[in-house]
Design an enzyme around this catalytic site. Structure first.
Site, short mmCIF file in Angstrom:
data_model
loop_
_atom_site.label_atom_id
_atom_site.label_comp_id
_atom_site.label_asym_id
_atom_site.label_seq_id
_atom_site.Cartn_x
_atom_site.Cartn_y
_atom_site.Cartn_z
N LEU A 178 -38.45 -22.52 41.91
CA LEU A 178 -37.72 -21.57 41.08
C LEU A 178 -37.21 -22.34 39.87
O LEU A 178 -36.85 -23.51 39.98
CB LEU A 178 -36.52 -20.98 41.85
CG LEU A 178 -36.82 -20.08 43.04
CD1 LEU A 178 -35.52 -19.70 43.74
CD2 LEU A 178 -37.56 -18.84 42.60
N ASP A 179 -37.18 -21.69 38.72
CA ASP A 179 -36.62 -22.32 37.52
C ASP A 179 -35.20 -22.80 37.81
O ASP A 179 -34.49 -22.21 38.64
CB ASP A 179 -36.57 -21.33 36.35
CG ASP A 179 -37.92 -21.00 35.77
OD1 ASP A 179 -38.91 -21.69 36.10
OD2 ASP A 179 -37.98 -20.04 34.98
N MET A 180 -34.79 -23.83 37.11
CA MET A 180 -33.46 -24.40 37.32
C MET A 180 -32.37 -23.34 37.18
O MET A 180 -31.42 -23.31 37.95
CB MET A 180 -33.19 -25.55 36.35
CG MET A 180 -31.85 -26.21 36.59
SD MET A 180 -31.60 -27.70 35.64
CE MET A 180 -31.37 -27.03 34.01
N ARG B 265 -38.41 -14.04 31.81
CA ARG B 265 -37.55 -14.09 30.63
C ARG B 265 -38.28 -13.56 29.39
O ARG B 265 -37.73 -12.81 28.59
CB ARG B 265 -37.08 -15.52 30.39
CG ARG B 265 -36.06 -15.99 31.39
CD ARG B 265 -35.52 -17.37 31.02
NE ARG B 265 -34.57 -17.81 32.01
CZ ARG B 265 -34.88 -18.54 33.07
NH1 ARG B 265 -36.13 -18.92 33.27
NH2 ARG B 265 -33.97 -18.88 33.95
#
Length: 182
Positions: free
Chosen positions: A62-64, A170
């Site tokens: 998962l993205d930070m 995003r």
């Protein structure tokens, strides 16, 4: 406290375990902590877990800045099987997001649903960002459903990515050819 090689992480204490058995462990990764070690030296969820559970295998990331469930395999066999499930898209992923208000004319209504398909490629001028690239981008597809529009103008949306490009949700949220809501 971090060393010179290790920046402090927002969550260096034990990570909440959602599920665990002899083959895998699922944790609730908080926002602000990387899934795996990176170049910036921040301590990752993988490193925190590996202090207790040796020889873990990374199955997905998962993205930070994204919080949520993340799976690590405890055995090589489990890693191969789980990675295959992610590659074959037999794992269904759901992301819940709160989006900023949209420009006039791009407002969403509760119950709106659809598909966003915008090809993405690396933005070499602003790494590690991605950008919409009609000519050379790789396919990226996201299904969405608007859950609610809030009094403050924000919108709650459920996303189901069918592909897994970096920063896909995003970009699909913010881009004017997507939802137009950062």
């Amino acid at each position: 406290k971090g060393t010179d090689l290790e920046k402090e992480s927002p969550c260096t204490e034990e990570l909440p375990v959602i599920y665990e058995d002899e083959a895998l462990i699922v944790i609730d990764k908080p926002s602000g902590i990387p899934s795996v070690p990176g170049l910036d030296g921040r301590i990752s969820a993988f490193e925190i877990l590996n202090r207790v559970h040796r020889n873990l295998h990374v199955v997905h990331r998962l993205d930070m800045d994204t919080s949520g469930a993340i799976i690590f395999a405890k055995t090589s066999e489990a890693a191969v099987g789980l990675q295959r499930q992610f590659e074959d898209h037999t794992v269904e992923k759901t992301y819940l997001a709160r989006l900023s208000s949209a420009p006039e004319g791009m407002e969403l209504k509760a119950g709106d649903r659809g598909e966003i398909s915008l090809p993405l490629s690396p933005d070499y001028d602003e790494r590690p960002r991605q950008k919409v690239d009609i000519s050379q981008g790789k396919p990226s597809v996201t299904l969405y459903k608007v859950l609610s529009v809030n009094e403050d103008g924000t919108t709650d949306v459920a996303f189901h990515p069918l592909t897994g490009r970096t920063h896909q949700l995003r970009i699909h949220s913010a881009h004017l050819k997507g939802l137009g809501h950062p």
